[in-house]
Write a protein that holds these residues in place. Structure first.
Motif, PDB file in Angstrom:
ATOM      1  N   TYR A  37       0.980   5.404   1.507  1.00  0.00           N
ATOM      2  CA  TYR A  37       0.483   6.389   2.468  1.00  0.00           C
ATOM      3  C   TYR A  37      -0.018   5.713   3.747  1.00  0.00           C
ATOM      4  O   TYR A  37       0.465   5.985   4.827  1.00  0.00           O
ATOM      5  N   TRP A  70       0.842  -1.192   0.000  1.00  0.00           N
ATOM      6  CA  TRP A  70       0.000   0.000   0.000  1.00  0.00           C
ATOM      7  C   TRP A  70       0.883   1.249   0.000  1.00  0.00           C
ATOM      8  O   TRP A  70       2.093   1.170   0.216  1.00  0.00           O
ATOM      9  N   ASP A 108      -5.572   1.014   3.291  1.00  0.00           N
ATOM     10  CA  ASP A 108      -6.916   1.476   2.921  1.00  0.00           C
ATOM     11  C   ASP A 108      -6.937   2.948   2.519  1.00  0.00           C
ATOM     12  O   ASP A 108      -7.998   3.582   2.537  1.00  0.00           O
ATOM     13  N   ALA A 109      -5.784   3.507   2.151  1.00  0.00           N
ATOM     14  CA  ALA A 109      -5.756   4.908   1.730  1.00  0.00           C
ATOM     15  C   ALA A 109      -6.375   5.101   0.353  1.00  0.00           C
ATOM     16  O   ALA A 109      -6.840   6.198   0.027  1.00  0.00           O
ATOM     17  N   HIS A 110      -6.401   4.039  -0.478  1.00  0.00           N
ATOM     18  CA  HIS A 110      -6.940   4.174  -1.823  1.00  0.00           C
ATOM     19  C   HIS A 110      -8.431   4.517  -1.762  1.00  0.00           C
ATOM     20  O   HIS A 110      -9.211   3.882  -1.061  1.00  0.00           O
ATOM     21  N   GLY A 111      -8.794   5.555  -2.485  1.00  0.00           N
ATOM     22  CA  GLY A 111     -10.187   5.974  -2.521  1.00  0.00           C
ATOM     23  C   GLY A 111     -10.558   7.025  -1.498  1.00  0.00           C
ATOM     24  O   GLY A 111     -11.689   7.514  -1.510  1.00  0.00           O
ATOM     25  N   THR A 112      -9.622   7.388  -0.622  1.00  0.00           N
ATOM     26  CA  THR A 112      -9.903   8.430   0.355  1.00  0.00           C
ATOM     27  C   THR A 112      -9.234   9.730  -0.080  1.00  0.00           C
ATOM     28  O   THR A 112      -8.182   9.722  -0.722  1.00  0.00           O
ATOM     29  N   ARG A 113      -9.832  10.839   0.297  1.00  0.00           N
ATOM     30  CA  ARG A 113      -9.299  12.150  -0.077  1.00  0.00           C
ATOM     31  C   ARG A 113      -7.970  12.389   0.630  1.00  0.00           C
ATOM     32  O   ARG A 113      -7.885  12.309   1.852  1.00  0.00           O
ATOM     33  N   PRO A 114      -6.902  12.687  -0.108  1.00  0.00           N
ATOM     34  CA  PRO A 114      -5.600  12.895   0.537  1.00  0.00           C
ATOM     35  C   PRO A 114      -5.584  14.180   1.352  1.00  0.00           C
ATOM     36  O   PRO A 114      -6.237  15.169   1.001  1.00  0.00           O
ATOM     37  N   CYS A 115      -4.858  14.151   2.442  1.00  0.00           N
ATOM     38  CA  CYS A 115      -4.718  15.331   3.295  1.00  0.00           C
ATOM     39  C   CYS A 115      -3.543  16.159   2.792  1.00  0.00           C
ATOM     40  O   CYS A 115      -2.462  15.631   2.537  1.00  0.00           O
TER      41      CYS A 115
END
Length: 265
Positions: A136, A134, A139-146
């Protein structure tokens, strides 16, 4: 003997074969050692950290170094975030393997060996596909990056466009340099809050107009002088060391403590 895998740059492979793995990483409490992960039946989980580590650059890609440690070797085991809280558990190497293997989802877990790995403990070195794992965070895929200053990777691929598309309300992108300098010039000595706000944005830069900000070292408000320390501490601009050297003898303790903090390795 417990088997672990350590991921490193391919350029380091000859040195690892010859002398082992140096203890150059820092764990909880400031200990130096080597990060690794148990060899599990799942190839993807075993090499889960590969894509995340590859984001920070490697010469010739990453290779997997398999190491055998004595079952009684003390190691630290836990999730990545536990390291920041000094919450990783100290257990024997065999117990670390057992704990991680029993987890339903071991993504984000790590093992820290608080010493160097000797050459005789290196079992083998082999290439590894550069697409496993993975990035970041699990489960970071599909979430808005900070895009806050603490989360973003400076100089990362597409980071500037990402900050422009998703600006953070507190962390930028920062105003242009001339705009910030105009704000400071308009507050001479003026409102320290305005000056500290401008220095906050300057602290997100790699270089800056040190010659036009150094006069703030004599500002009557100590909070401004302290903010100046944090703003220029990581700059590569010539003259930063001399400026911090002068502020190290500041009459206010908060300014002296800030200089001491930024000088720590």
């Amino acid at each position: 003997m417990a088997m672990f895998v350590h991921l490193t740059s391919a350029a380091n492979a000859p040195r690892v074969r010859r002398a082992g793995i140096r203890a150059v990483s820092y764990g909880q409490g400031g200990a130096r050692g080597v990060y690794c992960f148990p060899v599990l039946p799942s190839y993807t989980l075993t090499h889960q950290w590969l894509r995340e580590l590859a984001r920070f650059g490697s010469r010739g890609g990453l290779v997997a170094v398999h190491v055998r440690l004595d079952d009684a070797q003390d190691v630290l085991v836990g999730r990545y975030g536990d390291r920041m809280l000094d919450a990783q558990a100290s257990v024997p190497a065999a117990e670390a393997v057992r704990r991680i293997a029993a987890l339903r989802d071991p993504r984000g877990w790590e093992v820290f060996v608080p010493r160097a790995v000797r050459a005789r403990e290196v079992h083998r070195i082999r290439t590894a596909p550069q697409v496993a794992g993975w990035r970041y965070a699990p489960d970071a895929h599909g979430t808005r990056p900070c895009t806050c200053f603490g989360c973003r990777v400076r100089g990362g691929y597409g980071s500037r466009r990402l900050r422009e598309r998703l600006p953070h309300p507190l962390d930028g992108p920062p105003p242009p340099v001339e705009v910030l300098l105009a704000r400071i010039a308009a507050e001479d000595p003026g409102d320290p809050v305005v000056i500290r706000d401008a220095l906050y944005w300057f602290g997100m830069r790699r270089r800056g107009p040190l010659d036009r900000l150094s006069r703030l070292a004599g500002h009557p408000d100590p909070t401004v002088r302290e903010a100046l320390v944090w703003a220029v501490a990581r700059w590569s601009t010539p003259g930063v060391a001399a400026l911090l050297g002068g502020l190290a003898d500041d009459p206010h303790p908060d300014v002296r403590e800030a200089v001491a903090a930024v000088r720590e390795p």
